[in-house]
Design an enzyme around this catalytic site. Structure first.
Site, mmCIF file in Angstrom:
data_model
loop_
_atom_site.group_PDB
_atom_site.id
_atom_site.type_symbol
_atom_site.label_atom_id
_atom_site.label_comp_id
_atom_site.label_asym_id
_atom_site.label_seq_id
_atom_site.Cartn_x
_atom_site.Cartn_y
_atom_site.Cartn_z
ATOM 1 N N CYS A 1 0.813 -1.071 0.096
ATOM 2 C CA CYS A 1 -0.092 -0.001 -0.040
ATOM 3 C C CYS A 1 1.000 1.348 -0.146
ATOM 4 C CB CYS A 1 -1.063 0.028 1.116
ATOM 5 S SG CYS A 1 -0.368 0.660 2.667
ATOM 6 N N CYS B 1 2.861 1.709 3.209
ATOM 7 C CA CYS B 1 3.910 1.056 3.245
ATOM 8 C C CYS B 1 5.074 1.391 2.365
ATOM 9 C CB CYS B 1 3.464 -0.674 3.002
ATOM 10 S SG CYS B 1 2.775 -1.281 4.338
ATOM 11 N N HIS C 1 1.738 -2.988 8.858
ATOM 12 C CA HIS C 1 0.354 -2.946 8.082
ATOM 13 C C HIS C 1 -0.812 -3.261 8.645
ATOM 14 C CE1 HIS C 1 -1.975 -2.132 4.198
ATOM 15 N NE2 HIS C 1 -2.496 -3.330 4.466
ATOM 16 N N ASN D 1 -10.660 8.129 9.801
ATOM 17 C CA ASN D 1 -11.511 7.690 8.981
ATOM 18 C C ASN D 1 -11.429 6.128 8.766
ATOM 19 O OD1 ASN D 1 -12.243 10.491 8.487
ATOM 20 N ND2 ASN D 1 -10.714 10.582 6.704
ATOM 21 N N GLY E 1 -14.646 7.969 4.289
ATOM 22 C CA GLY E 1 -13.496 8.681 3.725
ATOM 23 C C GLY E 1 -11.989 8.342 3.760
ATOM 24 N N HIS F 1 -4.415 5.049 10.037
ATOM 25 C CA HIS F 1 -3.654 6.399 10.164
ATOM 26 C C HIS F 1 -4.518 7.183 11.159
ATOM 27 C CE1 HIS F 1 -5.632 6.451 6.329
ATOM 28 N NE2 HIS F 1 -6.040 7.921 6.540
ATOM 29 N N HIS G 1 -5.176 11.458 11.526
ATOM 30 C CA HIS G 1 -4.680 12.907 11.183
ATOM 31 C C HIS G 1 -4.616 13.656 12.252
ATOM 32 C CE1 HIS G 1 -6.078 12.159 6.858
ATOM 33 N NE2 HIS G 1 -6.819 11.301 7.527
#
Ligand code: 5GP
Ligand code: ZN
Length: 113
Positions: free
Chosen positions: A2, A5, A44, A85, A91, A98, A100
Site C-alpha cells: 500500500c 507501506c 500494515h 477515517n 472517507g 492512520h 490525522h
C-alpha cells in the site's frame, strides 16, 4: 504494497514529522489545515474496524503518545483534532490505519477531512 507501506519503506519519499521503531508521521501531501500530519503504525493494519486486536492494540497508544510529542514540539497550545477515517464510506482512502493531526485556524473548522 500500500502507499503508506511504500512511504514507510522509503520507496515513496515523504516529509517526516516523527519516527520511531513502530510509528511514522508524515506531513500530508494535500493539507486540509495549516498543520496536517498523518500518523501511522509501521505495521500494515487495515482499519480501526478490521485489523486491530488484543495482540496489536498497543500501537494505538504509541501513536497517541507520538501525536502528543509532536503537538508539543510544534507548540500547538490552542488544541488540535485527531481524526481517524474508518472505512471507505467514512472517507478512508488509504487502507493502512492512520490518524490525522489537524491544527491551526482552519483545523478548527467544522468541515474537514
Ligand atoms: P484518508 O483519506 O485515508 O483518511 O487519509 C489519507 C491521507 O493520506 C490523505 O489526506 C492524503 O492526502 C494523504 N496521502 C495520500 N498519499 C500520500 C502520499 O503519497 N504522501 C503523503 N505525504 N500523503 C499522502
Ligand atoms: Zn500498508
Amino acid at each position: 504494497m500500500c502507499v503508506f507501506c511504500k512511504i514507510i519503506s522509503g520507496e515513496i519519499p515523504s516529509k517526516k514529522a516523527y519516527e520511531d521503531d513502530s510509528v511514522l508521521a508524515i506531513y500530508d501531501i494535500n493539507p486540509q489545515a495549516p498543520v496536517h500530519i498523518v500518523f501511522m503504525p509501521k505495521q500494515h493494519i487495515l482499519t480501526s474496524a478490521d485489523g486491530i486486536n488484543e495482540e496489536n492494540c498497543e500501537i494505538i497508544g504509541k501513536i497517541f503518545v507520538a501525536i502528543a510529542k509532536v503537538a508539543k514540539e510544534l507548540g500547538l497550545k490552542d488544541g488540535y483534532r485527531i481524526i481517524n477515517n474508518c472505512g471507505a464510506a467514512a472517507g478512508q482512502t488509504v487502507a493502512h490505519i492512520h490518524f490525522h493531526l489537524l491544527a491551526g485556524k482552519d483545523g478548527m473548522s467544522e468541515h474537514m477531512i
